[in-house]
Design a protein around this motif. Structure first.
Motif, PDB file in Angstrom:
ATOM      1  N   PRO A   1     -18.279 -15.045  -4.540  1.00  0.00           N
ATOM      2  CA  PRO A   1     -17.948 -16.357  -5.100  1.00  0.00           C
ATOM      3  C   PRO A   1     -17.552 -16.321  -6.567  1.00  0.00           C
ATOM      4  O   PRO A   1     -17.113 -17.327  -7.119  1.00  0.00           O
ATOM      5  CB  PRO A   1     -19.238 -17.165  -4.903  1.00  0.00           C
ATOM      6  CG  PRO A   1     -20.319 -16.153  -4.819  1.00  0.00           C
ATOM      7  CD  PRO A   1     -19.710 -14.951  -4.173  1.00  0.00           C
ATOM      8  N   THR A   2     -17.697 -15.163  -7.200  1.00  0.00           N
ATOM      9  CA  THR A   2     -17.345 -15.035  -8.619  1.00  0.00           C
ATOM     10  C   THR A   2     -15.956 -14.434  -8.828  1.00  0.00           C
ATOM     11  O   THR A   2     -15.523 -14.282  -9.976  1.00  0.00           O
ATOM     12  CB  THR A   2     -18.369 -14.141  -9.324  1.00  0.00           C
ATOM     13  OG1 THR A   2     -18.480 -12.903  -8.611  1.00  0.00           O
ATOM     14  CG2 THR A   2     -19.734 -14.817  -9.379  1.00  0.00           C
ATOM     15  N   VAL A   3     -15.255 -14.095  -7.754  1.00  0.00           N
ATOM     16  CA  VAL A   3     -13.962 -13.414  -7.856  1.00  0.00           C
ATOM     17  C   VAL A   3     -12.848 -14.291  -7.296  1.00  0.00           C
ATOM     18  O   VAL A   3     -12.927 -14.764  -6.167  1.00  0.00           O
ATOM     19  CB  VAL A   3     -13.995 -12.059  -7.112  1.00  0.00           C
ATOM     20  CG1 VAL A   3     -12.618 -11.406  -7.125  1.00  0.00           C
ATOM     21  CG2 VAL A   3     -15.027 -11.140  -7.741  1.00  0.00           C
ATOM     22  N   ALA A   4     -11.796 -14.480  -8.119  1.00  0.00           N
ATOM     23  CA  ALA A   4     -10.649 -15.282  -7.691  1.00  0.00           C
ATOM     24  C   ALA A   4      -9.507 -14.425  -7.153  1.00  0.00           C
ATOM     25  O   ALA A   4      -8.741 -14.857  -6.299  1.00  0.00           O
ATOM     26  CB  ALA A   4     -10.139 -16.135  -8.850  1.00  0.00           C
ATOM     27  N   GLY A   5      -9.392 -13.193  -7.647  1.00  0.00           N
ATOM     28  CA  GLY A   5      -8.315 -12.312  -7.203  1.00  0.00           C
ATOM     29  C   GLY A   5      -8.658 -10.865  -7.505  1.00  0.00           C
ATOM     30  O   GLY A   5      -9.496 -10.564  -8.375  1.00  0.00           O
ATOM     31  N   VAL A   6      -7.977  -9.934  -6.803  1.00  0.00           N
ATOM     32  CA  VAL A   6      -8.272  -8.513  -6.994  1.00  0.00           C
ATOM     33  C   VAL A   6      -7.073  -7.677  -6.572  1.00  0.00           C
ATOM     34  O   VAL A   6      -6.299  -8.072  -5.695  1.00  0.00           O
ATOM     35  CB  VAL A   6      -9.523  -8.092  -6.167  1.00  0.00           C
ATOM     36  CG1 VAL A   6      -9.259  -8.228  -4.674  1.00  0.00           C
ATOM     37  CG2 VAL A   6      -9.955  -6.675  -6.510  1.00  0.00           C
ATOM     38  N   ARG A   7      -6.897  -6.547  -7.234  1.00  0.00           N
ATOM     39  CA  ARG A   7      -5.927  -5.542  -6.788  1.00  0.00           C
ATOM     40  C   ARG A   7      -6.526  -4.151  -7.024  1.00  0.00           C
ATOM     41  O   ARG A   7      -7.433  -3.985  -7.851  1.00  0.00           O
ATOM     42  CB  ARG A   7      -4.587  -5.688  -7.503  1.00  0.00           C
ATOM     43  CG  ARG A   7      -4.602  -5.405  -8.988  1.00  0.00           C
ATOM     44  CD  ARG A   7      -3.195  -5.540  -9.561  1.00  0.00           C
ATOM     45  NE  ARG A   7      -3.169  -5.373 -10.994  1.00  0.00           N
ATOM     46  CZ  ARG A   7      -3.104  -4.215 -11.624  1.00  0.00           C
ATOM     47  NH1 ARG A   7      -3.070  -3.086 -10.915  1.00  0.00           N
ATOM     48  NH2 ARG A   7      -3.083  -4.148 -12.941  1.00  0.00           N
ATOM     49  N   PHE A   8      -6.007  -3.167  -6.289  1.00  0.00           N
ATOM     50  CA  PHE A   8      -6.576  -1.823  -6.318  1.00  0.00           C
ATOM     51  C   PHE A   8      -5.520  -0.804  -6.747  1.00  0.00           C
ATOM     52  O   PHE A   8      -4.345  -0.942  -6.409  1.00  0.00           O
ATOM     53  CB  PHE A   8      -7.100  -1.438  -4.932  1.00  0.00           C
ATOM     54  CG  PHE A   8      -8.140  -2.376  -4.391  1.00  0.00           C
ATOM     55  CD1 PHE A   8      -9.469  -2.244  -4.753  1.00  0.00           C
ATOM     56  CD2 PHE A   8      -7.787  -3.402  -3.527  1.00  0.00           C
ATOM     57  CE1 PHE A   8     -10.421  -3.113  -4.258  1.00  0.00           C
ATOM     58  CE2 PHE A   8      -8.726  -4.278  -3.025  1.00  0.00           C
ATOM     59  CZ  PHE A   8     -10.048  -4.130  -3.389  1.00  0.00           C
ATOM     60  N   ASP A   9      -5.961   0.211  -7.486  1.00  0.00           N
ATOM     61  CA  ASP A   9      -5.112   1.344  -7.870  1.00  0.00           C
ATOM     62  C   ASP A   9      -5.868   2.628  -7.576  1.00  0.00           C
ATOM     63  O   ASP A   9      -7.051   2.754  -7.915  1.00  0.00           O
ATOM     64  CB  ASP A   9      -4.745   1.292  -9.358  1.00  0.00           C
ATOM     65  CG  ASP A   9      -3.793   0.149  -9.675  1.00  0.00           C
ATOM     66  OD1 ASP A   9      -2.902  -0.116  -8.851  1.00  0.00           O
ATOM     67  OD2 ASP A   9      -3.951  -0.483 -10.740  1.00  0.00           O
TER      68      ASP A   9
END
Length: 285
Positions: free
Chosen positions: A114-122
């Motif tokens: 609930p604390t994360v709005a978006g994410v991407r991975f490298d």
């Protein structure tokens, strides 16, 4: 002699013509094109096959062995608390090969927080998984009896908090029949109230919001000082708040309300009592 005249001798001496067939010129030779040069030899075919097989073996080895295993998860863009939550959600990927990393499954796991709005991975070879996080932005504390909830700008309930936590954030009071839990999203009038106070965060607005009253037709903020800030319909809220921020320092101490429903013509007054419109989402505690 009659038989040996000049005409007969000339006829014998005339050479007899013969047709000779000349070979046709070769088109390939004329054009300088040698097809044989473009036909791979057996040796080159074997070499190419060995390269393909070698690449496949190397890929399989890298994918199925610890050569590129995840040994470190590095979270960027978030606070220490959120980073710890993200790392815990990805704990199952530790030791797995970066080449087998399931991006879609990992994204769902992180976005469930609930604390994360978006994410991407490298993939940072050979052993690091970089996780770039866009955290939710807390804008209000929703009060419901003795319970308090930290709510993001998106309307998502980020966490339960203590009553006095985040004192700089606006307080929104709701009735007990509204159900809230971590990860849920605010709806209707509550979402309108959250949206109304979101522009205030980090702006140095001259006053702290102690409660928000919201309906489809009206937004009203009550400040800790007792001033009632009437915004009218939930349109151009950021503009109305900007106007209010300039007017509030000019008001006298006995002013009880400021109406910026028409931002071009703000109106203040000193009414001793205010009646809250029926059907409001929140009330002054």
């Amino acid at each position: 002699m009659a038989d040996g005249g000049p005409d007969q001798r000339g006829a014998r001496a005339r050479p007899r013509s013969r047709a000779v067939a000349a070979p046709a010129p070769s088109r390939l030779a004329t054009d300088g094109f040698d097809l044989a040069r473009f036909i791979p030899t057996g040796r080159s075919l074997v070499t190419a096959l060995l390269i393909v097989v070698g690449a496949g073996v190397a890929w399989f080895a890298a994918r199925e062995t610890p050569v590129f295993s995840v040994q470190k998860i590095e979270v960027l863009g978030a606070s220490a608390g959120v980073s710890a939550q993200v790392e815990r959600s990805l704990r199952a990927t530790e030791g797995a090969s970066l080449l087998k990393f399931d991006t879609d499954a990992a994204r769902l796991s992180v976005l469930a927080l609930p604390t994360v709005a978006g994410v991407r991975f490298d993939r940072a070879f050979p052993h690091t998984l970089e996780v770039v996080v866009a955290p939710e932005r807390a804008v209000a504390v929703v009060r419901q009896g003795a319970d308090s909830y930290l709510v993001a700008e998106s309307g998502r309930v980020m966490a339960t908090v203590e009553r006095r936590d985040r004192p700089a954030l606006a307080r929104i009071w709701i009735k007990r029949d509204i159900r809230l839990q971590e990860g849920a999203r605010a709806e209707g009038d509550l979402l309108a109230a959250v949206t109304a106070v979101a522009p205030l965060v980090g702006t140095g607005f001259p006053g702290r919001v102690s409660s928000v009253a919201a309906s489809p037709e009206s937004l009203t903020l009550r400040l800790r000082s007792g001033l009632e800030l009437r915004l009218g319909d939930p349109v151009d809220v950021a503009l109305k708040l900007a106007v209010a921020a300039r007017v509030i320092p000019l008001l006298t101490s006995d002013t009880t309300y400021l109406d910026v429903a028409v931002p071009e013509r703000p109106v203040s007054g000193t009414l001793n009592s205010q009646v809250e419109p029926e059907g409001m989402t929140s009330t002054q505690p």
